[in-house]
Design a protein around this motif. Structure first.
Motif, short mmCIF file in Angstrom:
data_model
loop_
_atom_site.label_atom_id
_atom_site.label_comp_id
_atom_site.label_asym_id
_atom_site.label_seq_id
_atom_site.Cartn_x
_atom_site.Cartn_y
_atom_site.Cartn_z
N PHE A 17 32.02 31.07 33.87
CA PHE A 17 30.59 31.30 33.63
C PHE A 17 30.15 32.68 34.11
O PHE A 17 29.19 33.25 33.58
CB PHE A 17 29.76 30.20 34.29
N ALA A 18 30.85 33.22 35.10
CA ALA A 18 30.54 34.58 35.55
C ALA A 18 30.76 35.58 34.42
O ALA A 18 29.95 36.49 34.21
CB ALA A 18 31.41 34.94 36.75
N ILE A 19 31.85 35.42 33.69
CA ILE A 19 32.14 36.32 32.57
C ILE A 19 31.04 36.23 31.51
O ILE A 19 30.52 37.25 31.04
CB ILE A 19 33.50 35.97 31.93
N LEU A 20 30.66 35.01 31.16
CA LEU A 20 29.68 34.81 30.10
C LEU A 20 28.28 35.23 30.51
O LEU A 20 27.58 35.94 29.77
CB LEU A 20 29.68 33.34 29.67
N LEU A 21 27.85 34.83 31.68
CA LEU A 21 26.50 35.15 32.13
C LEU A 21 26.29 36.65 32.27
O LEU A 21 25.27 37.19 31.86
CB LEU A 21 26.21 34.47 33.47
N ASN A 22 27.25 37.31 32.87
CA ASN A 22 27.08 38.72 33.17
C ASN A 22 27.55 39.63 32.05
O ASN A 22 27.58 40.85 32.21
CB ASN A 22 27.78 39.05 34.49
N SER A 23 27.90 39.04 30.92
CA SER A 23 28.21 39.84 29.75
C SER A 23 26.92 40.31 29.07
O SER A 23 26.97 41.11 28.13
CB SER A 23 29.04 39.04 28.74
N VAL A 24 25.77 39.86 29.55
CA VAL A 24 24.51 40.17 28.87
C VAL A 24 24.27 41.68 28.80
O VAL A 24 23.78 42.19 27.78
CB VAL A 24 23.32 39.43 29.53
N PHE A 100 23.50 32.60 24.48
CA PHE A 100 22.95 32.75 25.82
C PHE A 100 22.03 31.59 26.20
O PHE A 100 21.96 31.22 27.37
CB PHE A 100 22.23 34.10 25.96
N LEU A 101 21.36 31.02 25.22
CA LEU A 101 20.57 29.81 25.50
C LEU A 101 21.48 28.69 25.97
O LEU A 101 21.19 27.99 26.95
CB LEU A 101 19.80 29.40 24.24
N THR A 102 22.62 28.51 25.29
CA THR A 102 23.58 27.46 25.66
C THR A 102 24.22 27.76 27.01
O THR A 102 24.35 26.86 27.85
CB THR A 102 24.68 27.35 24.58
N PHE A 150 35.77 42.52 27.73
CA PHE A 150 34.95 42.90 26.57
C PHE A 150 35.31 44.29 26.07
O PHE A 150 35.39 44.51 24.85
CB PHE A 150 33.45 42.84 26.94
N SER A 151 35.52 45.23 27.00
CA SER A 151 35.83 46.60 26.57
C SER A 151 37.16 46.67 25.82
O SER A 151 37.34 47.53 24.95
CB SER A 151 35.86 47.54 27.78
N ALA A 152 38.08 45.75 26.12
CA ALA A 152 39.38 45.73 25.44
C ALA A 152 39.24 45.39 23.96
O ALA A 152 40.10 45.75 23.15
CB ALA A 152 40.31 44.73 26.12
N PHE A 153 38.16 44.71 23.59
CA PHE A 153 37.94 44.31 22.19
C PHE A 153 36.99 45.26 21.46
O PHE A 153 36.65 45.03 20.30
CB PHE A 153 37.39 42.88 22.13
N MET A 154 36.53 46.31 22.15
CA MET A 154 35.61 47.26 21.51
C MET A 154 36.39 48.36 20.78
O MET A 154 37.49 48.73 21.22
CB MET A 154 34.71 47.90 22.57
N ASP A 155 35.80 48.87 19.74
CA ASP A 155 36.41 49.95 18.96
C ASP A 155 35.67 51.25 19.27
O ASP A 155 34.54 51.46 18.80
CB ASP A 155 36.32 49.64 17.47
N PRO A 156 36.27 52.16 20.10
CA PRO A 156 35.58 53.40 20.48
C PRO A 156 35.22 54.27 19.27
O PRO A 156 34.23 55.00 19.30
CB PRO A 156 36.61 54.12 21.37
#
Length: 408
Positions: A17-24, A100-102, A150-156
């Motif tokens: 939940f730390a990963i999901l909550l603070n991904s905002v 985020f609601l869920t 998250f950054s690992a899945f981003m396309d620079p």
């Protein structure tokens, strides 16, 4: 062995939940580019996360001991797994809001259950504070992992692409693995007072606020989370727009903030053995103010550098996130003080209040910071943190005074 498994399942649930909550903060940055929306529109994601936390906690916190903490955790993980699967399948801003609601509604179940379960598996105040700091430290490690995940899945090369949405398949798998561990872990039954109508349980939770110690505590919790979420949610955007860093690097350097919070909570567990919690918290608050005043002037007039990298970013990108080091001990310490002062059967109700006011503080902090960021600039938005910081210094003083009195 059973107690160890319980602690592990609580820690891993909190980690996910730390990963999901603070991904905002990361998601705010990404949806601005991917879905072409404004900062004001993106700032509502914090509300979609925090308002359900507050509402669900407020309504069911007093009922959770009867539902069962394990059952509550299982429901939360199941709902979030489904929400994660929807993100890449239906890429849209409304899906992000639904996620985020869920996550918010589910975290209300998780936090109340985890905090209350700590009281079940510990026997002394020192053991309670130690386990709480350990689990909160694990939470911050989850936050830190999330930024790099998250950054690992981003396309620079294409900031507007939706490649980052694929991370949710991995998060769904983590939720399922954690659900399997939790389901195979036996939880002890909590000895409860005779059953009474849900309305009376709810009223009993509200009556806690009338205690002076509890009232000052919820004020302190509100102010702390307002500051933490205001900074944490907008730091990736601050790095991107003020420090002129690429999206991926902006998110990666935000991990310094999470790492500082994790390290600060680990160090606090050591320092608190030799230093009064009140002295520690005052020192941390003053250090936070000093860091803001010394670091933000370094962020003025930074020019865009196409070749900037992880080790060549502006100095402020490394210094400002260190505020987390001083911020770290505040929340778990005041939580431990208030919970240790109450009977274990009332920990769920008290945790409900903690979650409610923390959620309200988080939403307020993110939306105020987002509004200021959009209408003024990033420096002004972060300078404004000095106001709630000053109020928090005063409320912690009142909290210390009230904590010396016995809670009936």
């Amino acid at each position: 062995m059973a107690t160890l498994r319980i602690r592990l399942s609580l820690l891993l649930t909190y980690f996910v939940f730390a990963i999901l909550l603070n991904s905002v903060g990361t998601v705010i940055l990404q949806v601005i580019h991917t879905y072409q929306i404004t900062k004001e529109a993106a700032s509502v994601l914090e509300g979609f996360k925090d308002i359900p936390i507050a509402v669900v906690s407020f309504i069911i916190a007093s009922y959770l001991p009867r539902l069962g903490y394990k059952t509550a955790l299982q429901i939360a993980l199941t709902l979030v797994t489904l929400a994660c699967i929807m993100m890449p399948l239906i890429p849209a801003f409304w899906t992000t809001k639904l996620l985020f609601l869920t996550v918010g509604a589910s975290f209300a179940l998780v936090k109340v259950s985890v905090y209350a379960s700590i009281g079940v598996v510990t026997n002394t105040k020192a053991e309670h504070a130690s386990l709480l700091n350990f689990i909160e430290g694990g939470f911050m490690l989850g936050v830190l992992s999330g930024y790099w995940l998250f950054s690992a899945f981003m396309d620079p090369a294409a900031p507007e692409s939706g490649s980052w949405l694929q991370v949710y398949w991995l998060l769904a798998l983590l939720c399922l693995a954690n659900l399997a561990l939790l389901s195979s872990t036996p939880f002890p039954k909590l000895e409860l007072p005779p059953a009474q109508p849900l309305k009376q349980d709810f009223i009993a939770m509200l009556q806690l606020v009338y205690k002076p110690l509890v009232f000052v505590f919820v004020l302190s919790a509100f102010l702390y989370v307002l500051i933490e979420q205001g900074i944490g949610s907008w730091l990736p955007t601050f790095n991107n727009e003020v420090l002129k860093l690429p999206n991926q690097l902006s998110v990666q350097l935000t991990s310094i903030f999470a790492a500082s919070l994790a390290l600060g909570r680990i160090l606090a567990g050591v320092v608190l053995k030799k230093l009064s919690w009140y002295v520690l918290l005052n020192s941390c608050l003053l250090a936070m103010a000093l860091l803001i005043l010394l670091t933000l002037p370094l962020t003025r007039d930074i020019q865009h550098n196409a070749g900037v990298g992880l080790f060549t970013a502006p100095l402020a990108a490394y210094l400002f996130p260190l505020i987390g080091l001083f911020m770290a001990p505040i929340y778990p310490v005041i939580n431990s003080v208030i919970l240790s002062a109450l009977p274990k059967a009332r920990h769920a109700a008290m945790t409900g209040l903690i979650v409610v006011f923390s959620a309200l503080g988080g939403t307020t902090g993110s939306m105020v910071t987002g509004y200021t960021f959009a209408n003024f600039d990033g420096q002004t938005a972060f300078y404004l943190c000095l106001l709630p910081l000053s109020l928090l210094l005063l409320s912690v003083g009142l909290f210390h005074r009230q904590s010396k009195q016995v809670v009936a």
